[in-house]
Design an enzyme around this catalytic site. Structure first.
Site, PDB file in Angstrom:
ATOM      1  N   SER A 196       0.787  -1.223  -0.156  1.00  0.00           N
ATOM      2  CA  SER A 196      -0.319  -0.032   0.002  1.00  0.00           C
ATOM      3  C   SER A 196       0.973   1.081   0.215  1.00  0.00           C
ATOM      4  O   SER A 196       1.474   1.602  -0.993  1.00  0.00           O
ATOM      5  CB  SER A 196      -0.987  -0.102   1.054  1.00  0.00           C
ATOM      6  N   ASP A 202      -3.735   6.038  -2.950  1.00  0.00           N
ATOM      7  CA  ASP A 202      -2.382   5.670  -2.322  1.00  0.00           C
ATOM      8  C   ASP A 202      -1.925   4.761  -3.178  1.00  0.00           C
ATOM      9  O   ASP A 202      -2.423   4.475  -4.436  1.00  0.00           O
ATOM     10  CB  ASP A 202      -3.106   4.908  -0.860  1.00  0.00           C
ATOM     11  N   ASP A 222      -1.580   1.346  -3.580  1.00  0.00           N
ATOM     12  CA  ASP A 222      -2.443   0.274  -4.361  1.00  0.00           C
ATOM     13  C   ASP A 222      -3.769   0.765  -4.866  1.00  0.00           C
ATOM     14  O   ASP A 222      -4.503   0.007  -5.340  1.00  0.00           O
ATOM     15  CB  ASP A 222      -2.364  -0.866  -3.332  1.00  0.00           C
ATOM     16  N   ASP A 235      -6.661   1.520  -3.375  1.00  0.00           N
ATOM     17  CA  ASP A 235      -7.833   1.152  -2.936  1.00  0.00           C
ATOM     18  C   ASP A 235      -8.310   2.376  -2.262  1.00  0.00           C
ATOM     19  O   ASP A 235      -9.692   2.179  -1.722  1.00  0.00           O
ATOM     20  CB  ASP A 235      -7.482  -0.040  -2.202  1.00  0.00           C
TER      21      ASP A 235
END
Length: 454
Positions: free
Chosen positions: A99, A243, A245, A247
């Site tokens: 992340s 962010d 990743d 999500d």
């Protein structure tokens, strides 16, 4: 000697420094353990743009295939694209990402078929125990016939599914600056927004897991500065920040001012309730603004308050049949997305709401942002339990407040509330406060901090 996974297996995922804390040999054992615990005949994997991600993801696939499990590799993807694949294909999935963590980190977010979460209470503990045992005794015996590893591109299908849930084709033309932070938003945003009346101004769309421009963590205000400046320079209608990743999605208005994730939660909740005939359960965690349950009730819905954390949100989504859920950390969960979180779908809702009327975003969100919040304030403490006990004692005898301990301690009065929660991983207490006006909020915040910090 068995590997010590205590530092990398967290409550909801695996995360640690590569190769110091884990490497491809451990990833292969994780793949085998995931196959064993899920009992699946087939799984799907994906990975982000970090330098170590492709190797780790393929090692995981080898470990699962060794036990006879077929593996579909979707390659570069956002975490919510992996959830899409898990849901659409009906397969357990594993996403390789850390992340917003620095470049030397990597991790695995795992789910069962239909994007159902895997956490400590739903399989992660068993996976850890198997990996630790096999790291000492050797990998398990291979199956008589190894599974097949195949590649599949799901980006277009993922984008089409999102666009089927929000109609943005008829919106007025909008100019949007998007900061992908060199993360996976640079991969997904162009495809999701293709053909829409959105003049896209890309920032840091180059996939680079070393994050050369800034951390891919929009929760830190320092990482929004470039986006805010660019929105003002371009005269854009809004800015979006993802962010690492992709999500989570953060929003800034036409002035470059951050839009509270609680306001986004309320806005999307109102739209989802309208889409479901003015009825439905909306999940919100206990640090979202009072605005959220108010807007939900005004639009015919039923608000349900939960603890902070995606496993609690997803569990309540499943238990209540909720149509939508939101967290103040900018995670947004949708029933029509297998109860999983997707910042991209929330972004489409914001674009649809803004483009469906003539006013600016600041005016649109004002109706959903009714109170003054402190933001999350962290305090390092020697004894979390002792400081929480001191807080409880300070407010316990006051007749004008109520206390609850659903998650840490929440103290609520007629015009304000605050919540203090202990960190699970650091010696911190996290304070969030809100009031009907700024002066009251500051007074409440400062009094709570005085007690917390002793």
């Amino acid at each position: 000697m068995a590997a010590d996974l205590s530092q990398i297996v967290k409550a909801y995922d695996v995360r640690g420094v590569v190769p110091d804390q884990w490497d491809e040999s451990l990833a292969e054992l994780f793949g085998a353990a995931f196959a064993r615990v899920t009992g699946a005949n087939a799984i799907v994997t994906g990975h982000d743009m970090r330098p170590s991600s492709p190797g780790l993801a393929h090692a995981f696939a080898r470990g699962a295939a060794r036990l006879g499990v077929d593996v579909t590799e979707i390659g570069l993807c956002s975490t919510d694209q992996l959830y899409y694949a898990s849901g659409a294909l009906g397969l357990p999935g594993a996403m390789f990402t850390a992340s917003h963590n620095p470049a030397q980190y990597n991790g695995i977010k795992m789910c069962r078929a239909g994007a159902a979460p895997v956490g400590q209470d739903s399989g992660l503990t068993e996976i850890r125990e198997l990996v630790e045992r096999w790291s000492e005794s050797g990998a398990p015996e291979p199956a008589a016939q190894a599974g097949m590893i195949t590649r599949r591109d799901t980006l277009e299908d993922y984008a089409a599914h999102l666009r089927s849930l929000v109609d943005v084709s008829a919106i007025r033309p909008l100019k949007a600056v998007v900061d992908a932070g060199n993360g996976m938003g640079g991969h997904t945003v162009p495809t999701v927004l293709a053909g829409l009346p959105v003049d896209l101004v890309p920032m840091y769309f180059e996939l680079d897991g070393t994050f050369p421009n800034h951390e891919a963590n929009p929760l830190d205000p320092a990482n929004l500065v470039d986006l805010q400046k660019r929105v003002r320079e371009e005269g854009a209608d809004l800015g979006l920040a993802f962010d690492g990743d992709a999500d989570r999605c953060f929003v800034v208005d036409e002035h470059g001012e951050p839009v509270s994730p609680s306001a986004v939660t309320a806005l999307v909740a109102a739209r989802e309730l309208a889409r479901h005939g003015g009825r439905g359960v909306i999940i919100h965690n206990l640090i979202t603004s009072w605005s959220v349950p108010e807007v939900v009730e005004e639009n015919g819905g039923t608000p349900v308050r939960t603890r902070v954390g995606h496993s609690f949100i997803k569990a309540e989504m499943a238990r209540t049949g909720a149509i939508f859920g939101g967290e103040h950390s900018a995670h947004y969960y949708f029933k029509d997305f297998w109860n999983a979180d997707t910042g991209m779908l929330a972004a489409l809702h914001v674009l649809a709401a803004l483009g469906g009327q003539d006013g600016p975003l600041s005016a649109l969100v004002a109706q959903y942002d009714r109170y003054t919040g402190s933001g999350e304030i962290n305090s390092t403490v020697a004894d979390q339990a002792a400081r929480l006990t001191a807080l409880k004692a300070a407010y316990a005898d006051r007749e004008d407040v109520t206390l609850d301990e659903l998650d840490g301690l929440t103290v609520t009065a007629a015009d304000w509330w605050f919540n203090v929660r202990p960190s699970n991983t650091e010696p911190l207490l996290r304070l969030n406060a809100e009031a009907k006006d700024a002066a009251t909020m500051a007074e409440v915040r400062d009094e709570a901090l005085r007690i917390i910090r002793g």
